[in-house]
Write an enzyme that holds these catalytic residues in place. Structure first.
Site, PDB file in Angstrom:
ATOM      1  N   CYS A  45      -3.773  -5.042   2.312  1.00  0.00           N
ATOM      2  CA  CYS A  45      -4.686  -4.328   3.201  1.00  0.00           C
ATOM      3  C   CYS A  45      -4.467  -4.873   4.606  1.00  0.00           C
ATOM      4  O   CYS A  45      -4.756  -6.046   4.874  1.00  0.00           O
ATOM      5  CB  CYS A  45      -6.137  -4.523   2.766  1.00  0.00           C
ATOM      6  SG  CYS A  45      -7.315  -3.772   3.917  1.00  0.00           S
ATOM      7  N   THR A  49      -5.860  -4.150   7.686  1.00  0.00           N
ATOM      8  CA  THR A  49      -7.038  -4.544   8.456  1.00  0.00           C
ATOM      9  C   THR A  49      -7.722  -5.760   7.835  1.00  0.00           C
ATOM     10  O   THR A  49      -8.322  -6.569   8.543  1.00  0.00           O
ATOM     11  CB  THR A  49      -8.041  -3.381   8.572  1.00  0.00           C
ATOM     12  OG1 THR A  49      -8.340  -2.872   7.257  1.00  0.00           O
ATOM     13  CG2 THR A  49      -7.479  -2.252   9.437  1.00  0.00           C
ATOM     14  N   ASN A  74     -15.098  -3.969   2.821  1.00  0.00           N
ATOM     15  CA  ASN A  74     -13.999  -4.481   2.013  1.00  0.00           C
ATOM     16  C   ASN A  74     -14.217  -5.979   1.819  1.00  0.00           C
ATOM     17  O   ASN A  74     -14.899  -6.630   2.624  1.00  0.00           O
ATOM     18  CB  ASN A  74     -12.674  -4.242   2.732  1.00  0.00           C
ATOM     19  CG  ASN A  74     -12.453  -2.778   3.064  1.00  0.00           C
ATOM     20  OD1 ASN A  74     -12.036  -1.998   2.229  1.00  0.00           O
ATOM     21  ND2 ASN A  74     -12.744  -2.396   4.304  1.00  0.00           N
ATOM     22  N   CYS A 110      -6.836   2.252   8.952  1.00  0.00           N
ATOM     23  CA  CYS A 110      -6.091   1.595   7.875  1.00  0.00           C
ATOM     24  C   CYS A 110      -4.858   0.976   8.512  1.00  0.00           C
ATOM     25  O   CYS A 110      -4.035   1.686   9.091  1.00  0.00           O
ATOM     26  CB  CYS A 110      -5.693   2.601   6.798  1.00  0.00           C
ATOM     27  SG  CYS A 110      -4.611   1.898   5.517  1.00  0.00           S
ATOM     28  N   GLU A 127     -10.603  -3.270  -1.922  1.00  0.00           N
ATOM     29  CA  GLU A 127     -10.787  -2.219  -0.920  1.00  0.00           C
ATOM     30  C   GLU A 127     -11.831  -1.187  -1.337  1.00  0.00           C
ATOM     31  O   GLU A 127     -11.764  -0.637  -2.442  1.00  0.00           O
ATOM     32  CB  GLU A 127      -9.472  -1.497  -0.647  1.00  0.00           C
ATOM     33  CG  GLU A 127      -8.498  -2.280   0.214  1.00  0.00           C
ATOM     34  CD  GLU A 127      -7.414  -1.389   0.797  1.00  0.00           C
ATOM     35  OE1 GLU A 127      -7.753  -0.444   1.536  1.00  0.00           O
ATOM     36  OE2 GLU A 127      -6.227  -1.638   0.509  1.00  0.00           O
ATOM     37  N   ASN A 166      -9.329   7.872   1.929  1.00  0.00           N
ATOM     38  CA  ASN A 166      -9.127   6.883   0.880  1.00  0.00           C
ATOM     39  C   ASN A 166      -8.754   7.568  -0.431  1.00  0.00           C
ATOM     40  O   ASN A 166      -8.858   8.790  -0.579  1.00  0.00           O
ATOM     41  CB  ASN A 166     -10.403   6.055   0.675  1.00  0.00           C
ATOM     42  CG  ASN A 166     -10.688   5.137   1.832  1.00  0.00           C
ATOM     43  OD1 ASN A 166      -9.800   4.428   2.294  1.00  0.00           O
ATOM     44  ND2 ASN A 166     -11.919   5.147   2.310  1.00  0.00           N
ATOM     45  N   ASN A 193       0.853  -1.198   0.000  1.00  0.00           N
ATOM     46  CA  ASN A 193       0.000   0.000   0.000  1.00  0.00           C
ATOM     47  C   ASN A 193       0.880   1.234   0.000  1.00  0.00           C
ATOM     48  O   ASN A 193       1.914   1.265   0.668  1.00  0.00           O
ATOM     49  CB  ASN A 193      -0.883   0.050   1.252  1.00  0.00           C
ATOM     50  CG  ASN A 193      -2.042  -0.918   1.209  1.00  0.00           C
ATOM     51  OD1 ASN A 193      -2.343  -1.547   2.207  1.00  0.00           O
ATOM     52  ND2 ASN A 193      -2.703  -1.046   0.077  1.00  0.00           N
TER      53      ASN A 193
END
Length: 249
Positions: free
Chosen positions: A192, A194, A164, A69, A182, A60, A11
């Protein structure tokens, strides 16, 4: 505006300091645009706080706000320590509550805290799902082959449940592989935090894995998760990419 580009487990984020809260949704959308802006999965604003080391605003890619996040929290902690010179053991305020973090050079561990909620399994679109909230809601489907991942199916589930969507394969009791669609990015991302946390917790809850595992997201950058004392801990490397100034449009 001075900004810093960070990557964590695949990410990427644009991070900046600010002295007050305000609606930065339009700015986030502009900055995260990969064709006309800087490019990123999210925009993080670091703000001062009287009680905690800092507070954040997280946006986001599409400009929408998110309470939490996982990889963003690790990038924020790395930034706070290495750029803002905050103590390596820190706590900060997010929309999902207090996050505790430990920075050790390029490795950052965060506690995602207690799992907010878990719902019973259900069948939909020919697959078995379970909903788990690790700060933000995640739908999880356990599969034998990650090639089952279907973007159109994920879009339908995301829109219906405002969550998600994750596909997870258990390699053994200590290792998982995960793919995530996501919300806010509205596409599959390279990782991701989480989402991986939700997959791990549900696998652990169903006695399919140990309380400490490695997880490989689509990026291939392996990260570690541990569940102890009813808290979910997430550790992995964080990369500072570059810093520059951005002129508003």
């Amino acid at each position: 505006m001075k900004f810093y580009k960070y990557c964590a487990s695949g990410n990427d984020f644009v991070i900046t300091n600010a002295d007050r809260k305000e609606d930065r949704s339009a700015l986030a959308k502009e900055l995260c645009n990969r064709y006309e802006g800087i490019g990123g999965d999210g925009f993080i604003v670091i703000l001062p706080h009287e009680k905690y080391d800092f507070e954040w605003e997280f946006y986001n890619n599409d400009g929408s706000r998110a309470a939490m996040c996982g990889n963003g929290s690790r990038a924020a902690a790395h930034f706070a320590h290495h750029i803002n010179k905050i103590n390596p053991n820190m706590s900060f305020l997010t929309g999902a509550g207090i996050i505790k973090a430990k920075v050790n050079q390029d490795k950052v561990e965060v506690s995602l805290g207690k799992i907010k909620s878990v719902q019973n399994t259900f069948e939909e679109l020919g697959k078995t799902w379970q909903l788990c909230d690790t700060g933000v809601p995640h739908l999880v489907h356990f599969c034998q082959n990650l090639d089952e991942f279907d973007t159109i199916l994920c879009q339908k589930m995301r829109q219906k449940y405002n969550a998600n969507v994750n596909f997870v394969k258990i390699l053994d009791e200590n290792h998982l592989k995960v793919r995530t669609y996501e919300r806010g990015v509205e596409d599959e991302t390279l990782a991701c935090g989480t989402g991986m946390g939700a997959c791990f917790y549900l696998a652990f809850l169903n006695k399919k894995v140990q309380n400490k595992v490695k997880i490989t997201p689509k990026s291939g950058e392996e990260v570690g998760f541990t569940y102890k004392n009813e808290e979910l801990f997430f550790e992995g490397k964080v990369k500072y990419c570059f810093e520059a100034n951005y002129n508003f449009s």
